[in-house]
Design a protein around this motif. Structure first.
Motif, PDB file in Angstrom:
ATOM      1  N   ARG A  77       0.846  -1.195   0.000  1.00  0.00           N
ATOM      2  CA  ARG A  77       0.000   0.000   0.000  1.00  0.00           C
ATOM      3  C   ARG A  77       0.886   1.252   0.000  1.00  0.00           C
ATOM      4  O   ARG A  77       0.583   2.252  -0.645  1.00  0.00           O
ATOM      5  CB  ARG A  77      -0.897   0.015   1.232  1.00  0.00           C
ATOM      6  N   ILE A  78       1.961   1.191   0.746  1.00  0.00           N
ATOM      7  CA  ILE A  78       2.884   2.318   0.830  1.00  0.00           C
ATOM      8  C   ILE A  78       3.595   2.531  -0.502  1.00  0.00           C
ATOM      9  O   ILE A  78       3.732   3.657  -0.973  1.00  0.00           O
ATOM     10  CB  ILE A  78       3.899   2.084   1.962  1.00  0.00           C
ATOM     11  N   LEU A  79       4.032   1.445  -1.113  1.00  0.00           N
ATOM     12  CA  LEU A  79       4.728   1.534  -2.398  1.00  0.00           C
ATOM     13  C   LEU A  79       3.775   1.918  -3.527  1.00  0.00           C
ATOM     14  O   LEU A  79       4.184   2.500  -4.522  1.00  0.00           O
ATOM     15  CB  LEU A  79       5.409   0.208  -2.728  1.00  0.00           C
ATOM     16  N   GLY A  80       2.500   1.540  -3.373  1.00  0.00           N
ATOM     17  CA  GLY A  80       1.503   1.887  -4.379  1.00  0.00           C
ATOM     18  C   GLY A  80       1.325   0.878  -5.486  1.00  0.00           C
ATOM     19  O   GLY A  80       0.569   1.102  -6.424  1.00  0.00           O
ATOM     20  N   LEU A  91      -2.042  -0.006  -7.144  1.00  0.00           N
ATOM     21  CA  LEU A  91      -3.120  -0.183  -6.182  1.00  0.00           C
ATOM     22  C   LEU A  91      -3.830   1.147  -5.955  1.00  0.00           C
ATOM     23  O   LEU A  91      -3.307   2.210  -6.270  1.00  0.00           O
ATOM     24  CB  LEU A  91      -2.572  -0.674  -4.843  1.00  0.00           C
ATOM     25  N   SER A  92      -5.021   1.078  -5.387  1.00  0.00           N
ATOM     26  CA  SER A  92      -5.714   2.268  -4.913  1.00  0.00           C
ATOM     27  C   SER A  92      -6.484   1.873  -3.662  1.00  0.00           C
ATOM     28  O   SER A  92      -6.648   0.675  -3.383  1.00  0.00           O
ATOM     29  CB  SER A  92      -6.671   2.817  -5.980  1.00  0.00           C
ATOM     30  N   PRO A  93      -6.965   2.838  -2.884  1.00  0.00           N
ATOM     31  CA  PRO A  93      -7.736   2.491  -1.682  1.00  0.00           C
ATOM     32  C   PRO A  93      -8.982   1.657  -1.971  1.00  0.00           C
ATOM     33  O   PRO A  93      -9.505   0.994  -1.080  1.00  0.00           O
ATOM     34  CB  PRO A  93      -8.116   3.871  -1.109  1.00  0.00           C
ATOM     35  N   ALA A  94      -9.440   1.662  -3.232  1.00  0.00           N
ATOM     36  CA  ALA A  94     -10.655   0.933  -3.589  1.00  0.00           C
ATOM     37  C   ALA A  94     -10.382  -0.491  -4.056  1.00  0.00           C
ATOM     38  O   ALA A  94     -11.325  -1.220  -4.376  1.00  0.00           O
ATOM     39  CB  ALA A  94     -11.413   1.688  -4.685  1.00  0.00           C
ATOM     40  N   THR A  95      -9.106  -0.896  -4.094  1.00  0.00           N
ATOM     41  CA  THR A  95      -8.785  -2.232  -4.604  1.00  0.00           C
ATOM     42  C   THR A  95      -8.114  -3.086  -3.539  1.00  0.00           C
ATOM     43  O   THR A  95      -7.390  -2.583  -2.686  1.00  0.00           O
ATOM     44  CB  THR A  95      -7.832  -2.148  -5.813  1.00  0.00           C
ATOM     45  N   LEU A  96      -8.372  -4.378  -3.621  1.00  0.00           N
ATOM     46  CA  LEU A  96      -7.590  -5.327  -2.846  1.00  0.00           C
ATOM     47  C   LEU A  96      -6.165  -5.359  -3.383  1.00  0.00           C
ATOM     48  O   LEU A  96      -5.928  -5.038  -4.545  1.00  0.00           O
ATOM     49  CB  LEU A  96      -8.171  -6.738  -2.978  1.00  0.00           C
ATOM     50  N   GLU A  97      -5.238  -5.781  -2.538  1.00  0.00           N
ATOM     51  CA  GLU A  97      -3.912  -6.129  -3.044  1.00  0.00           C
ATOM     52  C   GLU A  97      -4.026  -7.489  -3.727  1.00  0.00           C
ATOM     53  O   GLU A  97      -4.505  -8.444  -3.121  1.00  0.00           O
ATOM     54  CB  GLU A  97      -2.915  -6.270  -1.895  1.00  0.00           C
TER      55      GLU A  97
END
Length: 288
Positions: A77-80, A91-97
């Motif tokens: 999440r930090i790396l994006g 990634l975005s806040p709306a997606t799972l990893e």
């Protein structure tokens, strides 16, 4: 960070120690990923140039990222971004990893996609709850004649999947659509795939903090028993499948009998099933 820690080797050691002090089990790996990312270096530089002095802007970025990781935020999440099936996916806040377990589903259906292309000249694939686009983009990257549509209830997720397709050079064969499952879908597909929300609502509070606090609830909540999305997919897929089409879904480790039962009642038979690397039931393939 302190002035004594302004070299690549020093920053890496300090970051590792800081994460370990906060109880991060993967402190060494996460520190390396963060430092390499923000310093634009790799493991080779860490060995050959540990005395390389890093700019203040890099030190500040690493410091902020380590603070976020120490606070429990997942490193990707930090790396994006996160790698999936050899693809780097934003990634975005709306997606799972995208996680390695989901690669089990891709491995299961990839031969089917190739066979369909050999027989039909193309393979049209619908990805329900596409998120980052991980599943569908992995398949398109492996089979040039495959075409894909990814749908998601979240407009932000749809935008993320679209950006990933563009960056990977797959946009000409991929379209993304904001839709509540099949609501805005037209046409028929050779294959429908999905990694739907499958956590029972009552169990969400007990998930690992990194999942509970940072994965989008919309992508986790499978309803009261965690099986709601499978009922929707099983009920709606027939109208959007070619005569010889298949449906493939990811499942929770204890859901295989229940999901098979749902699809059986809707007129499907189990064509294949796969376990993940931990030996848990993970992916099911159905044919009507």
């Amino acid at each position: 960070m302190a002035e004594a820690e302004n070299t690549l080797g020093g920053v890496l050691r300090a970051a590792r120690a800081r994460l370990a002090a906060h109880g991060i089990d993967s402190a060494a790996l996460d520190a390396r990923l963060i430092v390499e990312h923000f310093s634009c270096t790799g493991r080779t530089e860490a060995v050959t140039s540990p005395g390389r002095v890093l700019d203040a802007s890099i030190l500040d970025a690493v410091d902020a990222a380590i603070a976020r990781r120490a606070g429990g935020e997942p490193v990707h999440r930090i790396l994006g971004f996160r790698e999936f099936y050899g693809l780097e996916l934003a990634l975005s806040p709306a997606t799972l990893e995208p996680r390695p377990d989901t690669e089990t589903l891709v491995d299961m259906v990839l031969p089917l996609v190739r066979t369909t292309v050999e027989r039909q000249g193309a393979c049209r694939i619908l990805d329900l709850g596409t998120g980052t686009g991980a599943i569908i983009l992995a398949l398109l990257s492996q089979v040039e004649q495959a075409l894909g549509v990814g749908v998601d209830l979240s407009g932000e997720a749809v935008a993320t999947a679209r950006r990933n397709a563009e960056r990977l050079g797959l946009a000409e064969r991929f379209s993304a659509l904001e839709s509540d499952w099949f609501a805005k879908i037209s046409g028929k597909f050779h294959l429908i795939v999905s990694n739907p929300p499958y956590i029972a609502r009552k169990d969400i509070a007990a998930l690992q903090a990194e999942v509970r606090n940072f994965d989008p609830p919309l992508a986790l909540d499978g309803g009261e028993d965690g099986l709601g999305p499978y009922r929707v997919i099983a009920a709606g897929a027939a109208c959007h499948l070619e005569a010889d089409g298949y449906v493939a879904v990811e499942i929770g480790f204890d859901q295989k009998p229940s999901v098979i039962g749902i699809f059986d009642q809707a007129g499907y038979s189990l064509a294949d099933s796969r376990s993940d690397l931990a030996g848990n039931d993970r992916a099911l393939l159905f044919r009507r």
